[in-house]
Scaffold this motif. Structure first.
Motif, PDB file in Angstrom:
ATOM      1  N   PRO A  74       0.830  -1.209   0.000  1.00  0.00           N
ATOM      2  CA  PRO A  74       0.000   0.000   0.000  1.00  0.00           C
ATOM      3  C   PRO A  74       0.861   1.253   0.000  1.00  0.00           C
ATOM      4  O   PRO A  74       2.009   1.224   0.452  1.00  0.00           O
ATOM      5  N   PRO A  75       0.306   2.362  -0.469  1.00  0.00           N
ATOM      6  CA  PRO A  75       1.046   3.611  -0.512  1.00  0.00           C
ATOM      7  C   PRO A  75       1.066   4.286   0.854  1.00  0.00           C
ATOM      8  O   PRO A  75       0.207   4.017   1.695  1.00  0.00           O
ATOM      9  N   PRO A  76       2.040   5.167   1.080  1.00  0.00           N
ATOM     10  CA  PRO A  76       2.001   5.969   2.312  1.00  0.00           C
ATOM     11  C   PRO A  76       0.783   6.885   2.326  1.00  0.00           C
ATOM     12  O   PRO A  76       0.454   7.493   1.320  1.00  0.00           O
ATOM     13  N   GLU A  77       0.109   6.937   3.450  1.00  0.00           N
ATOM     14  CA  GLU A  77      -1.032   7.835   3.624  1.00  0.00           C
ATOM     15  C   GLU A  77      -0.959   8.474   4.999  1.00  0.00           C
ATOM     16  O   GLU A  77      -0.784   7.771   6.001  1.00  0.00           O
ATOM     17  N   HIS A  78      -1.081   9.792   5.035  1.00  0.00           N
ATOM     18  CA  HIS A  78      -1.054  10.526   6.302  1.00  0.00           C
ATOM     19  C   HIS A  78       0.194  10.169   7.116  1.00  0.00           C
ATOM     20  O   HIS A  78       0.131   9.872   8.306  1.00  0.00           O
ATOM     21  N   SER A  79       1.342  10.171   6.426  1.00  0.00           N
ATOM     22  CA  SER A  79       2.638   9.916   7.067  1.00  0.00           C
ATOM     23  C   SER A  79       2.711   8.533   7.714  1.00  0.00           C
ATOM     24  O   SER A  79       3.389   8.342   8.724  1.00  0.00           O
ATOM     25  N   ALA A  80       2.036   7.562   7.129  1.00  0.00           N
ATOM     26  CA  ALA A  80       2.085   6.201   7.651  1.00  0.00           C
ATOM     27  C   ALA A  80       1.855   5.216   6.513  1.00  0.00           C
ATOM     28  O   ALA A  80       1.230   5.537   5.505  1.00  0.00           O
ATOM     29  N   VAL A  81       2.407   4.013   6.682  1.00  0.00           N
ATOM     30  CA  VAL A  81       2.169   2.917   5.755  1.00  0.00           C
ATOM     31  C   VAL A  81       1.549   1.780   6.556  1.00  0.00           C
ATOM     32  O   VAL A  81       2.019   1.443   7.639  1.00  0.00           O
TER      33      VAL A  81
END
Length: 253
Positions: A74-81
């Motif tokens: 999955p891609p990084p989202e909201h500074s989290a993976v």
């Protein structure tokens, strides 16, 4: 949103991930799969995976991510993976994000990089080694007359053997998703401490280029070392309840 891996720094990535480094030289146009794999080699050097690698290992070791068409899934989202808990979840996401990718990595966080096996007998064909016994939880094995027997949880699977040129059996495998089945004639090698090594054509029939593990499997033969690609196959032995993803090394062409 899928995060796009950025510009190349292949040498740095190769050193970090244990990927082979080769000097560029004029060559014939690469087949589509080989070209896609080469692009992935560049993609692995880019910011996203290497930026997140240390934190992913600390927080999510053993969980699954994929890289397809140089995209981390999955891609990084909201500074989290948030990696996937299972292989099946990861493959479904990769299929949905990049269904036509010719080459991709699907792997557990922490297993990327170089691993080493030893093999004292000069085998260059499909082979299984002692490591597969532990991987499949084989409690006991024996060779009697024309059969190799594996005992697992009180049940026994018998392979018909052919020892005309070393002990050989037919191992039923599929690609990791279970979509393509193949029976592979393998040498049973007592000198190989890995699990399974396949010839390139056997790997290609199963499309293992879509299930690779970043890095190399180095097979040490004493006088020289052979760098192999890494991937997975699924081994199914229904009579003893085995349905297992098994790491595999792929001989170079």
């Amino acid at each position: 949103m899928i995060a796009r891996m950025s510009a190349p720094g292949a040498l740095i990535a190769a050193l970090l991930l244990g990927l082979p480094v080769q000097e560029s030289q004029p060559t014939r146009p690469a087949p589509p799969v080989a070209e896609a794999a080469a692009q992935h080699f560049d993609g692995m050097s880019t910011a996203d995976f290497l930026f997140w690698r240390e934190r992913l290992f600390a927080a999510h070791s053993g969980k699954w991510i994929a890289i397809a068409d140089s995209l981390m899934i999955p891609p990084p989202e909201h500074s989290a993976v948030k990696p996937f808990s299972t292989f099946d979840e990861c493959v479904r996401a990769a299929d949905a994000a990049r269904p036509s990718a010719l080459h991709r990595y699907v792997f557990r966080i922490g297993e990327e990089g170089e691993i080493r096996y030893s093999m004292s007998t000069p085998i260059s064909t499909n082979a299984i080694g002692g490591g597969i016994l532990k991987q499949l939880h084989v409690d006991a094995w024996s060779v009697v007359n024309d059969h190799l027997s594996w005992t697992i949880a009180g049940k026994t699977h018998r392979f018909a053997t052919d020892d005309a040129d070393g002990l050989r059996v037919d191992l039923d495998v599929t690609d990791p998703a279970g979509a393509i089945a193949s029976s592979v004639r393998v040498v049973v090698s007592g000198s190989f401490d890995g699990m399974l090594v396949l010839e390139p054509d056997a790997a290609a029939r199963l499309h293992l280029e879509r299930f690779e593990i970043p890095g190399t499997a180095v097979i040490d033969r004493g006088s020289h070392r052979i760098e192999c690609r890494r991937a997975r196959v699924r081994v199914r032995l229904p009579d003893v309840g085995v349905d297992a993803l098994v790491p595999v090394a792929i001989w170079p062409r």
